[in-house]
Design a protein around this motif. Structure first.
Motif, PDB file in Angstrom:
ATOM      1  N   MET A   1      30.597  52.598 -42.520  1.00 11.13           N
ATOM      2  CA  MET A   1      31.438  51.473 -42.913  1.00 11.13           C
ATOM      3  C   MET A   1      30.618  50.342 -43.513  1.00 11.13           C
ATOM      4  SD  MET A   1      34.631  51.154 -43.067  1.00 11.13           S
ATOM      5  CE  MET A   1      35.388  49.885 -44.089  1.00 11.13           C
ATOM      6  N   GLY A   2      29.336  50.254 -43.123  1.00  9.25           N
ATOM      7  CA  GLY A   2      28.475  49.239 -43.725  1.00  9.25           C
ATOM      8  C   GLY A   2      28.344  49.423 -45.222  1.00  9.25           C
ATOM      9  N   LEU A   3      28.305  50.673 -45.661  1.00 16.21           N
ATOM     10  CA  LEU A   3      28.215  50.968 -47.094  1.00 16.21           C
ATOM     11  C   LEU A   3      29.487  50.523 -47.811  1.00 16.21           C
ATOM     12  CD1 LEU A   3      26.372  52.431 -49.180  1.00 16.21           C
ATOM     13  CD2 LEU A   3      27.702  54.487 -48.733  1.00 16.21           C
ATOM     14  N   ILE A   4      30.635  50.806 -47.234  1.00 20.07           N
ATOM     15  CA  ILE A   4      31.907  50.383 -47.820  1.00 20.07           C
ATOM     16  C   ILE A   4      32.021  48.856 -47.807  1.00 20.07           C
ATOM     17  CG2 ILE A   4      34.412  50.575 -47.651  1.00 20.07           C
ATOM     18  CD1 ILE A   4      32.998  53.156 -48.491  1.00 20.07           C
ATOM     19  N   ASN A   5      31.544  48.246 -46.726  1.00 21.31           N
ATOM     20  CA  ASN A   5      31.583  46.779 -46.652  1.00 21.31           C
ATOM     21  C   ASN A   5      30.770  46.125 -47.760  1.00 21.31           C
ATOM     22  OD1 ASN A   5      33.255  46.695 -44.420  1.00 21.31           O
ATOM     23  ND2 ASN A   5      31.584  46.553 -42.944  1.00 21.31           N
ATOM     24  N   SER A   6      29.658  46.765 -48.141  1.00 22.13           N
ATOM     25  CA  SER A   6      28.843  46.198 -49.222  1.00 22.13           C
ATOM     26  C   SER A   6      29.617  46.193 -50.544  1.00 22.13           C
ATOM     27  CB  SER A   6      27.536  46.975 -49.363  1.00 22.13           C
ATOM     28  OG  SER A   6      27.770  48.294 -49.844  1.00 22.13           O
ATOM     29  N   LEU A   7      30.434  47.222 -50.759  1.00 19.48           N
ATOM     30  CA  LEU A   7      31.264  47.259 -51.964  1.00 19.48           C
ATOM     31  C   LEU A   7      32.390  46.220 -51.880  1.00 19.48           C
ATOM     32  CD1 LEU A   7      31.587  51.133 -52.483  1.00 19.48           C
ATOM     33  CD2 LEU A   7      30.288  49.525 -53.904  1.00 19.48           C
TER      34      LEU A   7
END
Length: 425
Positions: free
Chosen positions: A373-379
């Protein structure tokens, strides 16, 4: 008559007036002007409550909560200002050391320059009131420790710097006068003084002190003090002096390596100075340095968020050519690649395909890395930065497609972009 008398009696009672039996109520009254209502002082009016059960407890004033040693040093300042007797020396010595130790244990708590001023006043008072044998009451180790405290995180947050610099100088001068001062104590004190001067907008003085002692005894100076001086000139925006300091350190055999280059670049990244970040990144590359991966990632982030994609293309190629060696590096690698693609205008579907390719590639390398989810949060954070709430919602849907549920960071980002777009339903 009786009704007339009764009316006046009750009127006097209502207006809290004194009723006198000697007053003749029978004589004619030309006119009656109601008197202003007089209330008893609030202190004499009892606070009545139902059966006394709801009576409010007496409020007690809470004593002030002082940091260890601060109260005694404040008392000293007041005594000196009023020419009164100060607290005993033993009390002040304990206050000085207690305050320093407490702040070292709680580095995250900011230290105000006024508190440093109290330390300075206390230390100077101890100097002025030494006995005939010159006993200060503080050991060399305690004074050197107090100097080290001045380079801590809490002191670095202080906006004002005058008292910090003065205290560092005063402590160093006192340490040098002591007979029990060892070479190690001297080395620690000297390095601390240079660091304080460089960080508190006195880089020229720090460099002069550094060059003077480096020429006498290079072993007494920590090599990182050269970088502290370079960063000190960066804080006061003295570009020419930065370059001159780098040239001087190289003349003394201290190379401006990739790690030093990283410190300078990160300083400008943290201060959101895009032009100086680009300039000093190029300076390192032109000098033949290979930037660290951390430097590369930080500068790529600047390019993504400041639309410097054309200038950052070679940096991205360097990142792509350097394969990640572990799971943690892969996540950082993916984040930058996906954000770069988003900054270039790639659709959510294209990012989904790119993510599938990267997952497959890591499997071929023997690593089972999955997006989180951290990766999606960066987007989502990048879309929020661009004020594109529609795309942010689509990134959220992309995360759900990969089986990822929103976390607290996601909810905060969602709240932010919905408020900015006026979507509060």
């Amino acid at each position: 008559m009786h009704s007339h008398l009764t009316r006046h009696v009750f009127r006097q009672i209502v207006y809290n007036a004194i009723y006198s039996e000697t007053f003749c109520w029978c004589r004619p009254i030309a006119s009656h002007r109601p008197q202003a209502r007089r209330c008893l002082p609030s202190s004499t009016v009892p606070a009545r409550t139902l059966f006394g059960f709801s009576r409010q407890p007496t409020r007690k004033q809470k004593p002030p909560d002082f940091d260890p040693g601060l109260k005694e040093m404040l008392q000293l300042g007041q005594a000196l200002a009023k020419h009164e007797r100060p607290p005993p020396r033993s009390t002040l010595i304990h206050a000085f050391t207690s305050f320093v130790l407490d702040k070292q244990e709680n580095e995250r708590v900011a230290v105000e320059d006024s508190q440093i001023g109290l330390l300075l006043t206390t230390f100077r008072h101890l100097q002025d009131t030494q006995d005939e044998e010159g006993a200060l009451g503080l050991s060399v180790g305690e004074m050197v420790n107090a100097m080290s405290f001045l380079t801590g995180t809490g002191v670095r947050r202080a906006i004002e710097t005058a008292n910090t610099v003065s205290l560092a100088r005063t402590l160093f001068e006192e340490v040098n006068r002591k007979e029990e001062m060892t070479a190690e104590y001297r080395r620690q004190g000297l390095n601390t003084l240079i660091e304080v001067l460089a960080s508190k907008k006195k880089p020229m003085e720090a460099r002069d002190l550094l060059e003077e002692h480096w020429g006498k005894d290079p072993a007494s100076i920590d090599r990182r003090q050269w970088i502290n001086v370079v960063l000190g000139f960066a804080k006061v925006d003295e570009q020419e002096q930065m370059i001159r300091t780098i040239e001087t350190m190289e003349e003394h055999g201290v190379s401006f390596d990739s790690q030093a280059h990283q410190y300078v670049v990160e300083f400008y990244v943290s201060n959101k100075n895009v032009e100086m970040t680009k300039k000093w990144y190029d300076y390192g590359v032109a000098s033949g340095l290979k930037p660290t991966q951390r430097t590369l990632r930080r500068v790529l982030g600047v390019c993504i968020y400041n639309n410097e994609l054309e200038w950052g293309e070679p940096l991205l190629r360097s990142l792509v050519d350097g394969e990640p060696s572990n799971t943690k590096d892969s996540k950082v690698y993916w984040r930058l690649i996906l954000q770069w693609a988003a900054a270039k205008g790639k659709s959510v579907e294209e990012l989904d395909r790119l993510l599938n390719v990267m997952v497959q590639k890591t499997r071929e390398q023997g690593m089972d890395v999955q997006p989180n989810m951290g990766l999606i949060n960066s987007l989502i954070a990048f879309a929020t930065f661009k004020n594109d709430s529609y795309t942010a919602e689509r990134y959220l849907a992309l995360g759900r497609k990969w089986g990822l549920e929103p976390d607290s960071k996601t909810l905060l980002l969602q709240l932010e972009y919905r408020i900015s777009s006026g979507d509060l339903d």
